[in-house]
Design a protein around this motif. Structure first.
Motif, short mmCIF file in Angstrom:
data_model
loop_
_atom_site.label_atom_id
_atom_site.label_comp_id
_atom_site.label_asym_id
_atom_site.label_seq_id
_atom_site.Cartn_x
_atom_site.Cartn_y
_atom_site.Cartn_z
N LEU A 155 33.80 -5.72 100.52
CA LEU A 155 32.75 -6.60 100.00
C LEU A 155 32.86 -8.00 100.62
O LEU A 155 33.03 -8.11 101.83
CB LEU A 155 32.76 -6.62 98.46
N HIS A 181 31.38 -9.70 84.95
CA HIS A 181 31.18 -9.28 86.34
C HIS A 181 29.73 -9.54 86.74
O HIS A 181 28.82 -9.19 85.99
CB HIS A 181 31.47 -7.78 86.52
N LEU A 224 33.19 0.37 101.27
CA LEU A 224 32.54 -0.93 101.02
C LEU A 224 32.95 -2.03 102.01
O LEU A 224 33.24 -3.17 101.62
CB LEU A 224 32.81 -1.40 99.58
N TRP A 247 36.59 5.83 95.12
CA TRP A 247 36.42 5.21 96.43
C TRP A 247 36.76 6.16 97.57
O TRP A 247 37.86 6.16 98.11
CB TRP A 247 37.24 3.91 96.51
N GLU A 277 41.82 -4.37 95.34
CA GLU A 277 41.76 -3.04 94.72
C GLU A 277 42.24 -1.98 95.71
O GLU A 277 42.16 -2.18 96.93
CB GLU A 277 40.30 -2.76 94.30
N GLY A 290 39.37 -3.34 89.23
CA GLY A 290 38.39 -2.42 89.59
C GLY A 290 38.45 -1.03 88.92
O GLY A 290 39.28 -0.75 88.06
N CYS A 291 37.48 -0.25 89.33
CA CYS A 291 37.38 1.11 88.80
C CYS A 291 38.68 1.88 88.99
O CYS A 291 39.05 2.72 88.16
CB CYS A 291 36.22 1.85 89.47
N LEU A 296 40.99 0.28 97.34
CA LEU A 296 39.62 0.64 97.71
C LEU A 296 39.50 0.45 99.22
O LEU A 296 39.77 -0.65 99.72
CB LEU A 296 38.64 -0.30 96.97
N ASN A 333 38.91 -2.09 82.68
CA ASN A 333 37.94 -2.71 83.58
C ASN A 333 36.59 -2.04 83.37
O ASN A 333 36.53 -0.81 83.28
CB ASN A 333 38.39 -2.50 85.04
N GLU A 334 35.54 -2.83 83.29
CA GLU A 334 34.18 -2.29 83.13
C GLU A 334 34.19 -1.12 82.14
O GLU A 334 33.78 0.00 82.46
CB GLU A 334 33.57 -1.91 84.48
N ALA A 354 35.31 -10.80 94.87
CA ALA A 354 35.49 -9.39 95.22
C ALA A 354 35.06 -9.19 96.68
O ALA A 354 33.90 -9.43 96.99
CB ALA A 354 34.66 -8.51 94.29
N GLN A 355 36.00 -8.74 97.51
CA GLN A 355 37.43 -8.62 97.31
C GLN A 355 38.13 -9.33 98.47
O GLN A 355 37.46 -9.76 99.41
CB GLN A 355 37.83 -7.16 97.24
N PHE A 372 40.89 -10.79 94.47
CA PHE A 372 40.92 -9.46 93.88
C PHE A 372 41.27 -8.46 94.97
O PHE A 372 40.68 -8.50 96.06
CB PHE A 372 39.53 -9.21 93.27
N TYR A 384 27.53 -9.31 90.52
CA TYR A 384 27.41 -9.24 91.98
C TYR A 384 26.02 -9.70 92.40
O TYR A 384 25.04 -9.45 91.69
CB TYR A 384 27.64 -7.80 92.46
N TRP A 395 27.05 -8.24 97.76
CA TRP A 395 27.29 -6.79 97.99
C TRP A 395 26.13 -6.26 98.81
O TRP A 395 24.99 -6.30 98.36
CB TRP A 395 27.40 -6.09 96.64
O1 AHR Z 1 34.56 -4.33 93.45
C1 AHR Z 1 34.09 -3.02 93.55
C2 AHR Z 1 33.85 -2.39 92.20
O2 AHR Z 1 32.80 -3.05 91.55
C3 AHR Z 1 34.98 -2.46 91.21
O3 AHR Z 1 35.91 -1.45 91.39
C4 AHR Z 1 34.28 -2.31 89.90
O4 AHR Z 1 34.97 -2.95 88.84
C5 AHR Z 1 32.91 -2.91 90.15
O5 AHR Z 1 31.91 -2.09 89.70
#
Ligand code: AHR
Length: 511
Positions: free
Chosen positions: A369, A258, A331, A120, A49, A94-95, A51, A196-197, A363-364, A47, A260, A319
Protein backbone atom coordinates in the motif's frame (compact mmCIF):
# COMPACT_ATOMS: atom_id res chain seq x y z
CA UNK A 1 12.57 56.48 -28.04
CA UNK A 2 12.45 52.79 -29.01
CA UNK A 3 13.93 51.92 -25.61
CA UNK A 4 11.22 53.99 -23.83
CA UNK A 5 8.43 52.19 -25.71
CA UNK A 6 9.99 48.83 -24.88
CA UNK A 7 10.13 49.71 -21.18
CA UNK A 8 6.47 50.92 -21.17
CA UNK A 9 5.41 47.75 -23.00
CA UNK A 10 7.34 45.57 -20.55
CA UNK A 11 5.77 47.37 -17.58
CA UNK A 12 2.32 46.94 -19.14
CA UNK A 13 2.83 43.22 -19.81
CA UNK A 14 4.30 42.68 -16.34
CA UNK A 15 1.24 44.42 -14.89
CA UNK A 16 -1.17 42.18 -16.78
CA UNK A 17 0.88 39.08 -16.02
CA UNK A 18 1.02 40.08 -12.38
CA UNK A 19 -2.76 40.48 -12.19
CA UNK A 20 -3.52 37.21 -13.94
CA UNK A 21 -0.85 35.01 -12.41
CA UNK A 22 -1.31 36.06 -8.81
CA UNK A 23 -3.99 34.40 -6.72
CA UNK A 24 -5.44 36.29 -3.81
CA UNK A 25 -3.49 35.89 -0.59
CA UNK A 26 -4.75 33.60 2.17
CA UNK A 27 -4.22 34.92 5.68
CA UNK A 28 -3.41 32.35 8.33
CA UNK A 29 -3.47 33.11 12.03
CA UNK A 30 -1.35 30.89 14.26
CA UNK A 31 -1.91 31.23 17.98
CA UNK A 32 0.48 30.39 20.76
CA UNK A 33 -1.68 28.89 23.49
CA UNK A 34 -0.60 27.59 26.88
CA UNK A 35 -3.40 25.02 27.02
CA UNK A 36 -2.65 23.48 23.61
CA UNK A 37 -1.98 19.74 23.52
CA UNK A 38 1.33 18.08 22.68
CA UNK A 39 1.38 16.35 19.30
CA UNK A 40 1.98 12.76 20.39
CA UNK A 41 4.92 11.35 18.45
CA UNK A 42 2.94 8.14 18.02
CA UNK A 43 0.83 9.90 15.37
CA UNK A 44 3.85 9.20 13.15
CA UNK A 45 3.59 5.41 13.60
CA UNK A 46 3.84 2.65 11.01
CA UNK A 47 2.34 -0.75 10.32
CA UNK A 48 3.97 -4.02 9.24
CA UNK A 49 1.72 -6.95 8.39
CA UNK A 50 2.54 -10.46 7.22
CA UNK A 51 1.23 -9.41 3.84
CA UNK A 52 2.96 -9.74 0.48
CA UNK A 53 6.55 -8.47 0.65
CA UNK A 54 6.26 -6.38 3.80
CA UNK A 55 7.93 -8.79 6.24
CA UNK A 56 9.39 -11.54 4.02
CA UNK A 57 11.51 -10.09 1.19
CA UNK A 58 10.92 -6.69 2.79
CA UNK A 59 12.09 -6.13 6.37
CA UNK A 60 13.28 -9.70 6.78
CA UNK A 61 15.70 -11.37 4.41
CA UNK A 62 17.10 -13.93 6.85
CA UNK A 63 20.55 -14.04 8.40
CA UNK A 64 22.05 -16.03 5.52
CA UNK A 65 21.16 -13.31 2.99
CA UNK A 66 23.89 -11.47 1.07
CA UNK A 67 21.99 -8.25 1.82
CA UNK A 68 23.54 -6.63 4.90
CA UNK A 69 21.35 -7.50 7.86
CA UNK A 70 21.13 -7.72 11.62
CA UNK A 71 19.54 -10.98 12.74
CA UNK A 72 17.93 -11.23 9.30
CA UNK A 73 16.51 -7.66 9.21
CA UNK A 74 17.89 -5.42 6.44
CA UNK A 75 20.30 -2.80 7.78
CA UNK A 76 19.33 -0.25 5.12
CA UNK A 77 15.68 -0.42 6.23
CA UNK A 78 16.68 -0.09 9.88
CA UNK A 79 18.76 3.00 9.10
CA UNK A 80 16.05 4.58 6.94
CA UNK A 81 13.38 4.11 9.63
CA UNK A 82 15.66 5.41 12.37
CA UNK A 83 16.23 8.53 10.26
CA UNK A 84 12.44 8.87 10.16
CA UNK A 85 12.35 8.72 13.99
CA UNK A 86 9.77 5.93 13.71
CA UNK A 87 7.97 6.06 17.08
CA UNK A 88 6.02 2.79 16.94
CA UNK A 89 5.34 -0.19 14.69
CA UNK A 90 2.14 -2.22 14.58
CA UNK A 91 2.42 -6.00 13.91
CA UNK A 92 1.54 -8.73 12.80
CA UNK A 93 -1.66 -7.41 11.12
CA UNK A 94 -4.22 -6.35 9.98
CA UNK A 95 -6.41 -9.22 8.96
CA UNK A 96 -3.46 -11.57 9.42
CA UNK A 97 -3.45 -10.88 13.18
CA UNK A 98 -6.73 -12.72 13.72
CA UNK A 99 -5.26 -15.87 12.13
CA UNK A 100 -1.90 -15.65 13.89
CA UNK A 101 -0.94 -17.97 16.71
CA UNK A 102 2.12 -16.43 18.32
CA UNK A 103 3.42 -19.70 19.76
CA UNK A 104 3.99 -20.88 16.16
CA UNK A 105 6.65 -18.17 15.80
CA UNK A 106 8.94 -18.86 18.78
CA UNK A 107 11.69 -21.42 19.43
CA UNK A 108 14.03 -23.03 16.87
CA UNK A 109 13.01 -21.99 13.34
CA UNK A 110 13.23 -25.52 11.97
CA UNK A 111 10.59 -26.67 14.46
CA UNK A 112 8.06 -23.94 13.70
CA UNK A 113 4.81 -25.07 12.08
CA UNK A 114 3.51 -23.51 8.87
CA UNK A 115 0.10 -21.97 8.24
CA UNK A 116 -1.64 -20.66 5.14
CA UNK A 117 -1.99 -16.88 4.95
CA UNK A 118 -5.67 -17.01 4.05
CA UNK A 119 -6.15 -13.28 3.55
CA UNK A 120 -3.08 -12.40 1.55
CA UNK A 121 -2.41 -14.53 -1.51
CA UNK A 122 -2.92 -17.94 0.13
CA UNK A 123 0.84 -18.26 0.54
CA UNK A 124 2.47 -20.53 3.08
CA UNK A 125 3.65 -18.70 6.19
CA UNK A 126 6.61 -20.53 7.69
CA UNK A 127 6.64 -18.46 10.89
CA UNK A 128 10.36 -17.77 10.49
CA UNK A 129 9.72 -14.17 11.60
CA UNK A 130 8.10 -14.27 15.02
CA UNK A 131 7.79 -12.50 18.36
CA UNK A 132 11.52 -12.34 19.19
CA UNK A 133 12.39 -11.20 15.67
CA UNK A 134 9.82 -8.43 15.76
CA UNK A 135 10.45 -7.16 19.27
CA UNK A 136 14.23 -7.24 18.87
CA UNK A 137 13.81 -5.35 15.59
CA UNK A 138 11.76 -2.69 17.41
CA UNK A 139 14.64 -2.31 19.87
CA UNK A 140 17.03 -1.75 16.95
CA UNK A 141 14.64 0.82 15.50
CA UNK A 142 14.06 2.54 18.83
CA UNK A 143 10.32 2.12 18.15
CA UNK A 144 7.56 1.07 20.56
CA UNK A 145 5.99 -2.21 19.47
CA UNK A 146 2.21 -2.31 19.05
CA UNK A 147 1.01 -5.92 18.99
CA UNK A 148 -2.35 -6.88 17.50
CA UNK A 149 -3.82 -9.83 19.35
CA UNK A 150 -5.77 -12.67 17.79
CA UNK A 151 -9.38 -12.40 18.93
CA UNK A 152 -11.07 -13.78 15.81
CA UNK A 153 -9.60 -17.30 15.86
CA UNK A 154 -7.59 -17.24 19.08
CA UNK A 155 -8.45 -17.60 22.74
CA UNK A 156 -8.33 -15.38 25.79
CA UNK A 157 -5.70 -17.67 27.28
CA UNK A 158 -3.52 -17.41 24.17
CA UNK A 159 -3.51 -13.61 24.28
CA UNK A 160 -3.01 -13.51 28.06
CA UNK A 161 -0.03 -15.85 27.59
CA UNK A 162 1.45 -13.55 24.93
CA UNK A 163 1.28 -10.57 27.30
CA UNK A 164 2.91 -12.65 30.04
CA UNK A 165 5.58 -13.96 27.62
CA UNK A 166 6.62 -10.49 26.48
CA UNK A 167 6.14 -8.52 29.70
CA UNK A 168 6.44 -10.58 32.87
CA UNK A 169 9.69 -10.18 34.78
CA UNK A 170 8.95 -12.68 37.59
CA UNK A 171 8.84 -16.45 37.36
CA UNK A 172 5.95 -17.90 35.37
CA UNK A 173 5.39 -20.58 32.73
CA UNK A 174 5.53 -17.96 29.96
CA UNK A 175 8.53 -16.03 31.28
CA UNK A 176 10.37 -19.35 31.70
CA UNK A 177 9.57 -20.19 28.08
CA UNK A 178 10.83 -16.78 26.96
CA UNK A 179 14.07 -17.32 28.84
CA UNK A 180 14.43 -20.79 27.36
CA UNK A 181 14.13 -19.13 23.93
CA UNK A 182 17.04 -16.83 24.71
CA UNK A 183 15.49 -13.67 26.11
CA UNK A 184 16.09 -13.04 29.79
CA UNK A 185 14.49 -9.61 30.26
CA UNK A 186 10.94 -8.81 29.20
CA UNK A 187 10.38 -6.34 26.38
CA UNK A 188 7.58 -4.49 28.22
CA UNK A 189 5.21 -4.11 25.29
CA UNK A 190 2.82 -1.28 26.12
CA UNK A 191 0.37 -1.20 23.20
CA UNK A 192 -2.00 -4.15 22.61
CA UNK A 193 -4.73 -4.28 19.99
CA UNK A 194 -7.64 -6.49 21.01
CA UNK A 195 -8.33 -7.91 17.57
CA UNK A 196 -8.46 -6.08 14.25
CA UNK A 197 -11.48 -5.00 12.19
CA UNK A 198 -13.76 -7.10 14.39
CA UNK A 199 -16.64 -5.97 12.13
CA UNK A 200 -14.96 -7.68 9.13
CA UNK A 201 -11.95 -9.99 8.72
CA UNK A 202 -11.56 -10.08 12.51
CA UNK A 203 -14.75 -12.10 12.97
CA UNK A 204 -17.68 -10.26 11.36
CA UNK A 205 -19.03 -9.33 14.79
CA UNK A 206 -21.67 -6.79 15.67
CA UNK A 207 -20.58 -3.83 17.79
CA UNK A 208 -22.60 -5.10 20.78
CA UNK A 209 -21.09 -8.57 20.59
CA UNK A 210 -17.54 -7.27 20.15
CA UNK A 211 -17.93 -4.90 23.13
CA UNK A 212 -18.63 -7.95 25.33
CA UNK A 213 -15.78 -9.94 23.79
CA UNK A 214 -13.46 -6.98 24.40
CA UNK A 215 -14.49 -6.78 28.05
CA UNK A 216 -13.83 -10.47 28.51
CA UNK A 217 -10.40 -10.38 26.84
CA UNK A 218 -9.13 -7.32 28.65
CA UNK A 219 -10.17 -8.73 32.02
CA UNK A 220 -7.42 -11.34 31.68
CA UNK A 221 -4.65 -9.15 30.25
CA UNK A 222 -2.62 -8.04 33.20
CA UNK A 223 0.06 -5.43 33.73
CA UNK A 224 0.63 -1.83 32.88
CA UNK A 225 -0.44 -1.96 29.25
CA UNK A 226 -2.63 0.11 26.94
CA UNK A 227 -5.53 -1.93 25.58
CA UNK A 228 -6.82 -0.72 22.23
CA UNK A 229 -10.24 -1.77 20.96
CA UNK A 230 -10.79 -2.66 17.33
CA UNK A 231 -12.46 0.45 15.95
CA UNK A 232 -14.82 1.68 13.29
CA UNK A 233 -14.42 1.58 9.57
CA UNK A 234 -14.52 5.16 8.29
CA UNK A 235 -17.90 6.70 9.13
CA UNK A 236 -19.41 3.84 11.14
CA UNK A 237 -20.25 6.13 14.06
CA UNK A 238 -22.57 3.52 15.55
CA UNK A 239 -19.53 1.30 16.18
CA UNK A 240 -17.80 4.02 18.21
CA UNK A 241 -20.99 4.93 20.07
CA UNK A 242 -21.71 1.29 21.01
CA UNK A 243 -18.18 0.60 22.22
CA UNK A 244 -17.97 3.82 24.22
CA UNK A 245 -21.37 3.09 25.79
CA UNK A 246 -20.78 -0.57 26.61
CA UNK A 247 -17.14 -0.64 27.68
CA UNK A 248 -16.25 1.04 30.99
CA UNK A 249 -13.70 3.83 30.44
CA UNK A 250 -11.21 2.21 32.82
CA UNK A 251 -10.99 -0.82 30.49
CA UNK A 252 -10.36 1.24 27.39
CA UNK A 253 -6.94 2.75 26.67
CA UNK A 254 -7.58 3.49 23.04
CA UNK A 255 -10.20 3.10 20.37
CA UNK A 256 -9.10 2.45 16.81
CA UNK A 257 -10.33 3.85 13.49
CA UNK A 258 -9.49 2.70 9.94
CA UNK A 259 -9.87 4.84 6.87
CA UNK A 260 -8.33 4.29 3.46
CA UNK A 261 -8.40 6.84 0.64
CA UNK A 262 -9.92 4.71 -2.11
CA UNK A 263 -11.70 6.09 -5.16
CA UNK A 264 -13.91 3.01 -5.62
CA UNK A 265 -13.28 -0.41 -4.05
CA UNK A 266 -14.16 -2.08 -7.37
CA UNK A 267 -12.04 0.22 -9.51
CA UNK A 268 -9.27 1.74 -7.46
CA UNK A 269 -7.26 3.03 -10.41
CA UNK A 270 -3.56 2.84 -11.15
CA UNK A 271 -1.08 4.10 -8.56
CA UNK A 272 0.95 6.01 -11.16
CA UNK A 273 -1.08 6.36 -14.32
CA UNK A 274 -3.96 8.45 -12.97
CA UNK A 275 -5.93 11.48 -14.18
CA UNK A 276 -6.50 14.76 -12.35
CA UNK A 277 -10.06 13.63 -11.78
CA UNK A 278 -8.78 10.50 -9.99
CA UNK A 279 -6.36 12.63 -7.97
CA UNK A 280 -9.24 14.89 -6.96
CA UNK A 281 -11.29 11.88 -5.85
CA UNK A 282 -8.40 10.41 -3.85
CA UNK A 283 -7.93 13.74 -2.09
CA UNK A 284 -11.66 13.99 -1.42
CA UNK A 285 -11.42 10.65 0.42
CA UNK A 286 -8.23 11.69 2.22
CA UNK A 287 -9.67 15.00 3.43
CA UNK A 288 -12.70 13.14 4.82
CA UNK A 289 -10.36 12.27 7.68
CA UNK A 290 -11.10 15.74 9.12
CA UNK A 291 -14.80 14.95 9.42
CA UNK A 292 -14.14 11.41 10.63
CA UNK A 293 -11.86 12.31 13.52
CA UNK A 294 -14.07 15.28 14.45
CA UNK A 295 -17.21 13.14 14.64
CA UNK A 296 -15.66 10.05 16.26
CA UNK A 297 -13.95 12.35 18.79
CA UNK A 298 -17.26 14.10 19.53
CA UNK A 299 -18.86 10.72 20.36
CA UNK A 300 -15.90 9.85 22.58
CA UNK A 301 -16.22 13.24 24.31
CA UNK A 302 -19.76 12.33 25.42
CA UNK A 303 -18.51 9.32 27.40
CA UNK A 304 -14.99 10.52 28.14
CA UNK A 305 -15.11 14.31 28.54
CA UNK A 306 -11.60 14.37 30.07
CA UNK A 307 -10.23 12.87 26.85
CA UNK A 308 -8.40 10.04 28.61
CA UNK A 309 -9.06 7.47 25.87
CA UNK A 310 -6.87 7.73 22.76
CA UNK A 311 -8.27 7.78 19.25
CA UNK A 312 -5.87 5.48 17.38
CA UNK A 313 -6.08 5.70 13.58
CA UNK A 314 -4.11 2.50 13.19
CA UNK A 315 -4.67 2.09 9.45
CA UNK A 316 -4.73 4.97 6.96
CA UNK A 317 -3.36 5.77 3.51
CA UNK A 318 -3.99 5.56 -0.23
CA UNK A 319 -5.06 2.26 -1.77
CA UNK A 320 -4.83 1.71 -5.54
CA UNK A 321 -4.81 -1.27 -7.93
CA UNK A 322 -1.80 -3.51 -7.44
CA UNK A 323 1.11 -2.95 -9.82
CA UNK A 324 0.71 -4.97 -13.04
CA UNK A 325 2.40 -8.38 -12.99
CA UNK A 326 2.50 -8.55 -9.20
CA UNK A 327 0.51 -10.93 -6.99
CA UNK A 328 -2.97 -9.35 -6.51
CA UNK A 329 -2.93 -10.55 -2.90
CA UNK A 330 0.30 -8.70 -2.16
CA UNK A 331 -1.01 -5.10 -2.48
CA UNK A 332 2.19 -3.73 -4.00
CA UNK A 333 1.81 -0.20 -5.40
CA UNK A 334 4.11 2.67 -6.42
CA UNK A 335 4.02 5.99 -4.61
CA UNK A 336 3.79 9.38 -6.35
CA UNK A 337 3.45 13.05 -5.49
CA UNK A 338 -0.28 12.30 -5.03
CA UNK A 339 0.72 10.19 -2.02
CA UNK A 340 2.99 12.93 -0.70
CA UNK A 341 0.11 15.44 -0.79
CA UNK A 342 -2.22 12.85 0.79
CA UNK A 343 0.26 12.15 3.61
CA UNK A 344 0.97 15.83 4.28
CA UNK A 345 -2.70 16.76 4.45
CA UNK A 346 -3.62 13.75 6.62
CA UNK A 347 -0.80 14.35 9.09
CA UNK A 348 -1.89 18.00 9.37
CA UNK A 349 -5.38 16.75 10.30
CA UNK A 350 -3.96 14.44 12.98
CA UNK A 351 -1.74 17.21 14.39
CA UNK A 352 -4.68 19.60 14.57
CA UNK A 353 -6.67 16.95 16.50
CA UNK A 354 -3.82 16.11 18.86
CA UNK A 355 -6.14 16.52 21.85
CA UNK A 356 -7.72 13.15 20.94
CA UNK A 357 -5.72 11.52 18.13
CA UNK A 358 -2.69 10.16 19.95
CA UNK A 359 -1.58 7.38 17.66
CA UNK A 360 -1.81 6.60 13.95
CA UNK A 361 -0.24 3.99 11.70
CA UNK A 362 0.33 4.49 8.00
CA UNK A 363 -0.53 1.35 6.00
CA UNK A 364 1.99 -0.05 5.41
CA UNK A 365 5.69 0.42 6.03
CA UNK A 366 7.49 -1.63 3.33
CA UNK A 367 6.30 -2.84 -0.12
CA UNK A 368 2.58 -2.74 0.74
CA UNK A 369 0.00 0.00 0.00
CA UNK A 370 1.26 3.55 0.75
CA UNK A 371 4.73 2.35 1.70
CA UNK A 372 7.54 4.63 2.81
CA UNK A 373 10.08 2.07 1.57
CA UNK A 374 10.12 -0.14 -1.54
CA UNK A 375 12.63 -2.90 -2.17
CA UNK A 376 13.70 -4.91 -5.17
CA UNK A 377 16.19 -7.59 -4.22
CA UNK A 378 19.24 -5.69 -2.83
CA UNK A 379 17.89 -2.29 -3.92
CA UNK A 380 15.86 -0.04 -1.65
CA UNK A 381 14.15 3.25 -2.43
CA UNK A 382 12.49 5.88 -0.28
CA UNK A 383 9.12 7.09 -1.55
CA UNK A 384 7.71 10.65 -1.60
CA UNK A 385 5.61 9.61 1.43
CA UNK A 386 8.84 8.76 3.29
CA UNK A 387 10.11 12.28 2.75
CA UNK A 388 6.87 13.84 4.00
CA UNK A 389 7.11 11.74 7.16
CA UNK A 390 10.72 12.82 7.54
CA UNK A 391 9.93 16.52 7.04
CA UNK A 392 7.04 16.27 9.53
CA UNK A 393 9.07 14.41 12.18
CA UNK A 394 9.82 17.85 13.70
CA UNK A 395 6.21 17.92 14.95
CA UNK A 396 6.75 14.81 17.10
CA UNK A 397 6.12 15.66 20.78
CA UNK A 398 5.99 19.39 19.99
CA UNK A 399 3.25 21.69 21.29
CA UNK A 400 0.44 22.22 18.82
CA UNK A 401 -0.10 25.81 17.66
CA UNK A 402 -3.72 26.10 16.54
CA UNK A 403 -4.21 27.56 13.05
CA UNK A 404 -7.17 29.58 11.72
CA UNK A 405 -7.84 30.46 8.10
CA UNK A 406 -10.33 30.28 5.25
CA UNK A 407 -8.85 28.07 2.60
CA UNK A 408 -8.98 29.04 -1.07
CA UNK A 409 -10.73 26.41 -3.14
CA UNK A 410 -9.36 23.87 -5.58
CA UNK A 411 -12.03 23.42 -8.27
CA UNK A 412 -12.45 20.60 -10.73
CA UNK A 413 -15.51 19.67 -12.81
CA UNK A 414 -17.82 21.81 -10.66
CA UNK A 415 -16.59 20.28 -7.40
CA UNK A 416 -14.38 21.94 -4.82
CA UNK A 417 -11.91 20.99 -2.12
CA UNK A 418 -9.99 23.20 0.30
CA UNK A 419 -6.70 23.85 -1.48
CA UNK A 420 -4.57 24.52 1.57
CA UNK A 421 -3.82 22.31 4.56
CA UNK A 422 -1.72 23.58 7.48
CA UNK A 423 -0.55 22.63 10.94
CA UNK A 424 2.01 24.21 13.24
CA UNK A 425 3.90 23.39 16.42
CA UNK A 426 6.60 24.68 18.74
CA UNK A 427 9.23 22.23 19.92
CA UNK A 428 11.12 22.09 23.22
CA UNK A 429 14.04 24.04 21.67
CA UNK A 430 11.70 26.93 20.90
CA UNK A 431 11.63 26.27 17.15
CA UNK A 432 8.33 26.80 15.36
CA UNK A 433 7.40 24.50 12.46
CA UNK A 434 4.66 25.21 9.98
CA UNK A 435 3.74 22.45 7.52
CA UNK A 436 1.81 23.62 4.46
CA UNK A 437 0.30 21.54 1.68
CA UNK A 438 -1.08 22.95 -1.54
CA UNK A 439 -3.57 20.35 -2.76
CA UNK A 440 -4.42 22.28 -5.92
CA UNK A 441 -2.95 20.42 -8.89
CA UNK A 442 -2.60 23.55 -11.02
CA UNK A 443 -2.47 26.80 -9.09
CA UNK A 444 0.14 28.09 -6.70
CA UNK A 445 -1.21 29.70 -3.53
CA UNK A 446 0.09 32.74 -1.74
CA UNK A 447 -0.10 32.71 2.04
CA UNK A 448 0.50 35.36 4.68
CA UNK A 449 1.16 34.41 8.29
CA UNK A 450 1.35 36.97 11.08
CA UNK A 451 4.51 36.16 13.01
CA UNK A 452 4.23 38.71 15.80
CA UNK A 453 2.60 36.40 18.32
CA UNK A 454 5.07 33.62 17.47
CA UNK A 455 8.12 35.84 17.92
CA UNK A 456 9.75 34.54 14.74
CA UNK A 457 12.52 36.67 13.27
CA UNK A 458 14.22 34.25 10.86
CA UNK A 459 12.99 31.26 8.91
CA UNK A 460 14.21 28.51 6.62
CA UNK A 461 12.16 26.38 4.27
CA UNK A 462 12.11 22.88 2.76
CA UNK A 463 9.91 21.73 -0.10
CA UNK A 464 8.88 18.41 -1.64
CA UNK A 465 7.58 18.77 -5.16
CA UNK A 466 8.18 17.57 -8.71
CA UNK A 467 7.31 18.45 -12.28
CA UNK A 468 4.33 16.11 -12.49
CA UNK A 469 1.83 14.91 -9.94
CA UNK A 470 2.41 11.40 -11.30
CA UNK A 471 6.18 11.50 -10.67
CA UNK A 472 7.72 8.86 -8.40
CA UNK A 473 11.03 7.43 -7.31
CA UNK A 474 11.92 4.29 -9.22
CA UNK A 475 14.71 1.76 -8.80
CA UNK A 476 16.37 3.34 -11.86
CA UNK A 477 15.86 6.91 -10.66
CA UNK A 478 15.65 6.56 -6.87
CA UNK A 479 16.08 10.22 -5.89
CA UNK A 480 13.95 11.95 -8.51
CA UNK A 481 11.79 13.27 -5.66
CA UNK A 482 13.46 14.42 -2.45
CA UNK A 483 13.18 17.48 -0.21
CA UNK A 484 15.18 20.55 -1.18
CA UNK A 485 15.71 23.98 0.35
CA UNK A 486 12.89 26.38 -0.39
CA UNK A 487 13.34 30.09 -0.80
CA UNK A 488 9.90 31.05 -2.08
CA UNK A 489 9.06 33.12 0.98
CA UNK A 490 10.08 36.26 2.79
CA UNK A 491 9.52 38.02 6.10
CA UNK A 492 8.20 41.54 5.77
CA UNK A 493 6.84 43.77 8.54
CA UNK A 494 6.32 40.83 10.91
CA UNK A 495 4.57 38.71 8.29
CA UNK A 496 5.72 35.55 6.56
CA UNK A 497 4.67 35.72 2.94
CA UNK A 498 5.02 32.41 1.17
CA UNK A 499 4.11 31.01 -2.22
CA UNK A 500 3.20 27.34 -2.15
CA UNK A 501 3.48 25.72 -5.60
CA UNK A 502 0.82 23.30 -6.88
CA UNK A 503 0.84 19.79 -5.32
CA UNK A 504 3.70 20.52 -2.99
CA UNK A 505 4.50 20.04 0.68
CA UNK A 506 6.45 22.81 2.42
CA UNK A 507 7.95 22.94 5.91
CA UNK A 508 8.93 26.29 7.40
CA UNK A 509 11.18 26.39 10.44
CA UNK A 510 11.12 29.66 12.33
CA UNK A 511 13.12 30.98 15.27
O1 AHR B 1 -3.75 -2.98 5.32
C1 AHR B 1 -4.36 -4.00 4.59
C2 AHR B 1 -5.61 -4.52 5.28
O2 AHR B 1 -6.58 -3.53 5.30
C3 AHR B 1 -5.47 -4.93 6.72
O3 AHR B 1 -4.98 -6.22 6.87
C4 AHR B 1 -6.87 -4.83 7.23
O4 AHR B 1 -6.93 -4.55 8.60
C5 AHR B 1 -7.49 -3.74 6.37
O5 AHR B 1 -8.70 -4.11 5.87
Amino acid sequence: MKKKIAIILAMFLFGIFGVFSQNSTTEITIKSREESPIINKNIYGHFAEHLGRCIYDGFFVGDTSKIANTNGVRNDIIEALKALKIPNLRWPGGCFADTYHWKDGIGPREDRPTIVNQWWGGVTEDNSFGTHDFLNMCELLGAEPYLSGNVGSGTVQELADWVQYTNFSGKSPMSDLRKKNGREKPWHVKYWGIGNEAWGCGGNMTADYYADVYRKYTTFLSGDIERIASGASSDDYNWTETLMKNIPNRMLGGLALHHYSVIDWNNKGDAVDFSEDQYFKTMTEALKMEELVTKHAAIMDKYDPDKKIDLVVDEWGGWYDVQKDTNPGFLYQQNTMRDAVLAGATLNIFNNHADRVRMANLAQCVNVLQAVILTDKAKMILTPTYYVMQMYSVHQDAKLLPVKFDSPLYELNGKTLPAISVSASKDSNGLTHISLVNIDANKENKIEIDLNELGIKNATGTILTSKKLQDYNSFDNPTKIHPIDYKGFGIKKGKLIITVPPFSVVMIEGK
